[in-house]
Motif scaffolding. Structure first.
Motif, PDB file in Angstrom:
ATOM      1  N   LYS A  73       0.867  -1.170   0.000  1.00 47.50           N
ATOM      2  CA  LYS A  73       0.000   0.000   0.000  1.00 47.50           C
ATOM      3  C   LYS A  73       0.905   1.221   0.000  1.00 47.50           C
ATOM      4  N   VAL A  74       0.335   2.352  -0.399  1.00 51.84           N
ATOM      5  CA  VAL A  74       1.116   3.580  -0.472  1.00 51.84           C
ATOM      6  C   VAL A  74       0.291   4.708   0.119  1.00 51.84           C
ATOM      7  N   ASP A  75       0.956   5.631   0.776  1.00 55.67           N
ATOM      8  CA  ASP A  75       0.210   6.782   1.295  1.00 55.67           C
ATOM      9  C   ASP A  75       0.492   8.013   0.444  1.00 55.67           C
ATOM     10  N   TYR A  76      -0.383   9.001   0.565  1.00 56.22           N
ATOM     11  CA  TYR A  76      -0.268  10.192  -0.256  1.00 56.22           C
ATOM     12  C   TYR A  76       1.036  10.931   0.016  1.00 56.22           C
ATOM     13  N   GLY A  77       1.495  10.917   1.233  1.00 58.33           N
ATOM     14  CA  GLY A  77       2.763  11.564   1.573  1.00 58.33           C
ATOM     15  C   GLY A  77       3.929  10.950   0.822  1.00 58.33           C
ATOM     16  N   GLU A  78       3.970   9.621   0.749  1.00 58.78           N
ATOM     17  CA  GLU A  78       5.026   8.945  -0.008  1.00 58.78           C
ATOM     18  C   GLU A  78       4.950   9.335  -1.481  1.00 58.78           C
ATOM     19  N   PHE A  79       3.738   9.422  -1.995  1.00 57.38           N
ATOM     20  CA  PHE A  79       3.544   9.778  -3.401  1.00 57.38           C
ATOM     21  C   PHE A  79       4.073  11.179  -3.687  1.00 57.38           C
ATOM     22  N   THR A  80       3.672  12.165  -2.889  1.00 52.61           N
ATOM     23  CA  THR A  80       4.120  13.531  -3.144  1.00 52.61           C
ATOM     24  C   THR A  80       5.625  13.669  -2.933  1.00 52.61           C
ATOM     25  N   HIS A  81       6.169  12.949  -1.964  1.00 53.25           N
ATOM     26  CA  HIS A  81       7.614  13.002  -1.746  1.00 53.25           C
ATOM     27  C   HIS A  81       8.354  12.431  -2.953  1.00 53.25           C
ATOM     28  N   ALA A  82       7.851  11.346  -3.509  1.00 51.58           N
ATOM     29  CA  ALA A  82       8.499  10.744  -4.678  1.00 51.58           C
ATOM     30  C   ALA A  82       8.417  11.674  -5.892  1.00 51.58           C
ATOM     31  N   ILE A  83       7.322  12.407  -6.028  1.00 47.24           N
ATOM     32  CA  ILE A  83       7.155  13.296  -7.176  1.00 47.24           C
ATOM     33  C   ILE A  83       7.930  14.599  -6.985  1.00 47.24           C
ATOM     34  N   PHE A  84       7.793  15.233  -5.835  1.00 47.35           N
ATOM     35  CA  PHE A  84       8.396  16.545  -5.623  1.00 47.35           C
ATOM     36  C   PHE A  84       9.776  16.492  -4.995  1.00 47.35           C
ATOM     37  N   GLY A  85      10.094  15.420  -4.282  1.00 45.90           N
ATOM     38  CA  GLY A  85      11.379  15.342  -3.604  1.00 45.90           C
ATOM     39  C   GLY A  85      11.398  16.190  -2.348  1.00 45.90           C
ATOM     40  N   GLU A  86      12.586  16.416  -1.827  1.00 47.14           N
ATOM     41  CA  GLU A  86      12.760  17.216  -0.612  1.00 47.14           C
ATOM     42  C   GLU A  86      12.528  18.693  -0.913  1.00 47.14           C
ATOM     43  N   MET A  87      12.082  19.420   0.095  1.00 45.97           N
ATOM     44  CA  MET A  87      11.983  20.868  -0.039  1.00 45.97           C
ATOM     45  C   MET A  87      13.388  21.456  -0.043  1.00 45.97           C
ATOM     46  N   ASN A  88      13.568  22.531  -0.793  1.00 44.93           N
ATOM     47  CA  ASN A  88      14.862  23.202  -0.754  1.00 44.93           C
ATOM     48  C   ASN A  88      14.981  23.969   0.570  1.00 44.93           C
ATOM     49  N   GLU A  89      16.188  24.450   0.861  1.00 45.96           N
ATOM     50  CA  GLU A  89      16.444  25.100   2.147  1.00 45.96           C
ATOM     51  C   GLU A  89      15.616  26.366   2.338  1.00 45.96           C
ATOM     52  N   TYR A  90      15.396  27.122   1.275  1.00 53.56           N
ATOM     53  CA  TYR A  90      14.593  28.334   1.377  1.00 53.56           C
ATOM     54  C   TYR A  90      13.185  27.996   1.834  1.00 53.56           C
ATOM     55  N   ARG A  91      12.568  26.991   1.211  1.00 52.65           N
ATOM     56  CA  ARG A  91      11.203  26.598   1.593  1.00 52.65           C
ATOM     57  C   ARG A  91      11.164  26.047   3.010  1.00 52.65           C
ATOM     58  N   LYS A  92      12.168  25.252   3.384  1.00 48.06           N
ATOM     59  CA  LYS A  92      12.217  24.718   4.745  1.00 48.06           C
ATOM     60  C   LYS A  92      12.285  25.849   5.768  1.00 48.06           C
ATOM     61  N   ALA A  93      13.119  26.843   5.503  1.00 50.60           N
ATOM     62  CA  ALA A  93      13.246  27.979   6.423  1.00 50.60           C
ATOM     63  C   ALA A  93      11.926  28.737   6.521  1.00 50.60           C
ATOM     64  N   PHE A  94      11.242  28.888   5.396  1.00 46.98           N
ATOM     65  CA  PHE A  94       9.953  29.570   5.377  1.00 46.98           C
ATOM     66  C   PHE A  94       8.920  28.806   6.209  1.00 46.98           C
ATOM     67  N   VAL A  95       8.888  27.490   6.061  1.00 47.44           N
ATOM     68  CA  VAL A  95       7.949  26.656   6.828  1.00 47.44           C
ATOM     69  C   VAL A  95       8.267  26.731   8.313  1.00 47.44           C
ATOM     70  N   ARG A  96       9.552  26.669   8.663  1.00 40.68           N
ATOM     71  CA  ARG A  96       9.942  26.781  10.081  1.00 40.68           C
ATOM     72  C   ARG A  96       9.498  28.116  10.674  1.00 40.68           C
ATOM     73  N   LYS A  97       9.699  29.195   9.911  1.00 39.07           N
ATOM     74  CA  LYS A  97       9.309  30.524  10.371  1.00 39.07           C
ATOM     75  C   LYS A  97       7.795  30.604  10.596  1.00 39.07           C
ATOM     76  N   ALA A  98       7.029  30.073   9.655  1.00 36.61           N
ATOM     77  CA  ALA A  98       5.566  30.070   9.790  1.00 36.61           C
ATOM     78  C   ALA A  98       5.142  29.229  10.991  1.00 36.61           C
ATOM     79  N   TYR A  99       5.787  28.080  11.184  1.00 32.68           N
ATOM     80  CA  TYR A  99       5.444  27.207  12.304  1.00 32.68           C
ATOM     81  C   TYR A  99       5.708  27.903  13.641  1.00 32.68           C
TER      82      TYR A  99
END
Length: 116
Positions: A67-93
């Motif tokens: 079985k596969v979950d949607y998170g695995e699917f999106t990760h396989a398609i989009f890959g890891e977030m770049n550092e800029y996006r990660k920093a933005f998500v951390r700031k928002a969090y």
């Protein structure tokens, strides 16, 4: 081939697939069987030869759970977030977690977010 098809049709296909996955996930566990996943791809006109599908399935089902979950699917398609996006998500969090509890209840998200 699959990525090229998705890149041409964009984010709407990915978000549409996400909605569709949630609709056909009858027991609401976030997982799809191989048959359900294949049917979802067919609905969104993302059919592929069987050997390509098998290769895709092997990538998505890396836990070998059949079985596969949607998170695995999106990760396989989009890959890891770049550092800029990660920093933005951390700031928002950090802004959302104003109580510094390490989790953000939906009530707090509603206080800070306006879709308008």
């Amino acid at each position: 081939m699959f990525r090229e098809t998705l890149s041409k049709r964009g984010v709407r296909v990915i978000t549409g697939l996400g909605k569709y996955f949630r609709q056909i996930d009858k027991n609401r566990n976030g997982f799809l069987s191989q048959e359900a996943f294949k049917e979802a791809l067919k609905v969104f006109h993302l059919e592929m030869p069987e050997w390509d599908f098998e290769s895709l399935w092997l990538i998505l089902d890396d836990s070998k759970s059949d079985k596969v979950d949607y998170g695995e699917f999106t990760h396989a398609i989009f890959g890891e977030m770049n550092e800029y996006r990660k920093a933005f998500v951390r700031k928002a969090y950090k802004k959302l977690d104003f109580n510094k509890t390490g989790s953000v209840p939906m009530v707090d998200v509603r206080k800070c977010y306006c879709a308008k």
